[in-house]
Every structure is written in C-alpha cells, then in structure tokens.
Write a protein that holds these residues in place. Structure first.
Motif, PDB file in Angstrom:
ATOM      1  N   PHE A  78       0.831  -1.209   0.000  1.00  0.00           N
ATOM      2  CA  PHE A  78       0.000   0.000   0.000  1.00  0.00           C
ATOM      3  C   PHE A  78       0.866   1.260   0.000  1.00  0.00           C
ATOM      4  O   PHE A  78       0.454   2.313   0.457  1.00  0.00           O
ATOM      5  CB  PHE A  78      -0.998  -0.012   1.162  1.00  0.00           C
ATOM      6  N   SER A  99      -2.172   2.144  -3.675  1.00  0.00           N
ATOM      7  CA  SER A  99      -3.566   1.999  -3.260  1.00  0.00           C
ATOM      8  C   SER A  99      -3.602   2.040  -1.741  1.00  0.00           C
ATOM      9  O   SER A  99      -2.581   2.263  -1.088  1.00  0.00           O
ATOM     10  CB  SER A  99      -4.151   0.689  -3.788  1.00  0.00           C
ATOM     11  N   THR A 100      -4.775   1.821  -1.176  1.00  0.00           N
ATOM     12  CA  THR A 100      -4.933   1.814   0.273  1.00  0.00           C
ATOM     13  C   THR A 100      -5.809   0.648   0.688  1.00  0.00           C
ATOM     14  O   THR A 100      -6.586   0.129  -0.125  1.00  0.00           O
ATOM     15  CB  THR A 100      -5.589   3.122   0.763  1.00  0.00           C
ATOM     16  N   GLU A 102      -8.368   0.964   2.343  1.00  0.00           N
ATOM     17  CA  GLU A 102      -9.725   1.475   2.149  1.00  0.00           C
ATOM     18  C   GLU A 102     -10.210   1.245   0.717  1.00  0.00           C
ATOM     19  O   GLU A 102     -11.408   1.019   0.489  1.00  0.00           O
ATOM     20  CB  GLU A 102      -9.770   2.966   2.493  1.00  0.00           C
ATOM     21  N   ASP A 103      -9.277   1.291  -0.247  1.00  0.00           N
ATOM     22  CA  ASP A 103      -9.645   0.987  -1.633  1.00  0.00           C
ATOM     23  C   ASP A 103     -10.126  -0.454  -1.762  1.00  0.00           C
ATOM     24  O   ASP A 103     -11.100  -0.738  -2.470  1.00  0.00           O
ATOM     25  CB  ASP A 103      -8.450   1.205  -2.563  1.00  0.00           C
ATOM     26  N   SER A 120      -0.998  -5.073   5.607  1.00  0.00           N
ATOM     27  CA  SER A 120      -0.278  -3.954   5.003  1.00  0.00           C
ATOM     28  C   SER A 120       1.215  -4.035   5.317  1.00  0.00           C
ATOM     29  O   SER A 120       1.601  -4.250   6.471  1.00  0.00           O
ATOM     30  CB  SER A 120      -0.827  -2.626   5.531  1.00  0.00           C
TER      31      SER A 120
END
Length: 219
Positions: A78, A99-100, A102-103, A120
């Motif tokens: 991430f 990206s995250t 949350e994505d 992560s």
C-alpha cells in the motif's frame, strides 16, 4: 448468486481493466472451484492486491460455490511498487500502483461482499508472521523478482496437499509465444526457487495471459 457473479465479472472487466482480464478471471474461478470440489483445506491468499479487484472476484466465486467461510487474505505494501532490481525490467517504477486498504474495502462494499483479511506492508515484513498456517490456493502478483521470490519462499511450504499456486506475469514464451513478457523478473525468481527441471506449468488463455502454476502433490 450466479447472476451476481456474472455482473461482477462484467464490472471488473470494465472498471478494473488495468489489472484483470477475462483469462485471469476464468483461470482463478477454475482454481477455486477445484479446491472446493476436492475439499482442500486452508485459506486463499493473494500477494499484491492493489485495489482489491481479484480479491473481490475470489470472494464472489467462493460465495457462489457455497464456500462462504473460507478466508481470503491479501498482502500489499500500500505504498506502491518497490524499486526494480537488476533482474527486473523498467516496465514499472518505484511508487507506481499506490492503493490503500480502504480501496480494497470499497471495492468489496460496492457489491456487499465481506472484505478480506488485509495485511499492510512489504512481503518480507508481513508474510513471516501473518501468512495462514495452511493455504489452499495462492495468487502471487508481485511483479518483481525479489517480491516473487519472497512470496514463493513463504507460501510454498504452507500449501496444503493438492493446493495450487498461480504466479501472474510468469511468461515462458518458449511454451506460449503469445504470453506478455514485460516483467521477466517473475519467471527468473520462479526458476531460482524451483530449479531445473521446474515443476511449474504454463497456463494458456485466449489472449496474452502469462501464468505459471505449481501444484503441491499429495491430494
């Protein structure tokens, strides 16, 4: 649920065309159907999840098979790509594909699906402690030599008997001349890990799919 699977398939091809294709979705759904039908135990893992498109597909396929309790785990920095090494091409640069978590969750929320277990960090930080003890199917999409080699070293020993591992961007053009060969470090890492002759087999799709597959014996 089968109707929803079709809708998700079409949505992924439209909204996530940069990371999934019809060949990829077809092969992964077949692998998940196989572990379900054979009753192979363990979790499903993905190394390199980006925005969660393939993780969503895996969750949807498992749910459609009636395998709702099987866990999906995803691993991603991430923080984008690491710097390519000497075994890699210049196709991707450090920091690309950010990206995250949350994505990933948002991709699943769009279809009302339970998100995966999200880990992560760089693979060498997360895999030693956070990889399930038993893996039924693994999808390695690390893009680079070092990332792929790290994934193999940690994942292969945890494959259940009969479990399979698929490596994205594994291009053996001697077997499949149509395979896209933009990330040569992936196959080089597999060759180093498995040696010669390699137990990897080439998966051929309708397009330029570059997939290598390893199956652990004993099922």
């Amino acid at each position: 649920m089968r109707e929803q699977l079709h809708d998700v398939h079409e949505w992924l091809l439209k909204e996530h065309a940069g990371t999934v294709c019809a060949d990829r979705l077809h092969v992964i759904s077949g692998e998940l159907a196989r572990i379900h039908e054979l009753g192979i135990p363990g979790s499903v893992v993905e190394m390199g999840s980006y925005r969660g498109a393939m993780a969503l597909w895996m969750r949807c396929v498992l749910d459609a098979l009636g395998d709702q309790t099987r866990e999906v785990h995803v691993y991603d920095s991430f923080a984008g790509m690491p710097a390519p090494g000497p075994q890699d091409s210049a196709h991707l640069a450090a920091g690309e594909l950010v990206s995250t978590p949350e994505d990933v969750c948002a991709t699943h929320d769009a279809w009302g699906k339970r998100p995966p277990q999200i880990h992560s960090g760089w693979f060498d930080e997360t895999l030693p402690e956070n990889l399930p003890t038993e893996v039924s199917f693994a999808y390695l999409d690390g893009d680079f030599y070092a990332s792929t080699l790290t994934g193999l070293r940690h994942c292969v020993p945890r494959l259940a008997p009969g479990a399979a591992l698929v490596v994205d961007d594994y291009a053996d053009t001697a077997v499949n001349p149509r395979a896209w060969d933009g990330l040569p470090g992936v196959k080089r890492a597999c060759d180093v890990y498995f040696g010669n002759p390699s137990p990897m087999t080439v998966v051929v799709g309708d397009g330029d799919l570059a997939f290598g597959r390893y199956e652990r014996g004993g099922a």
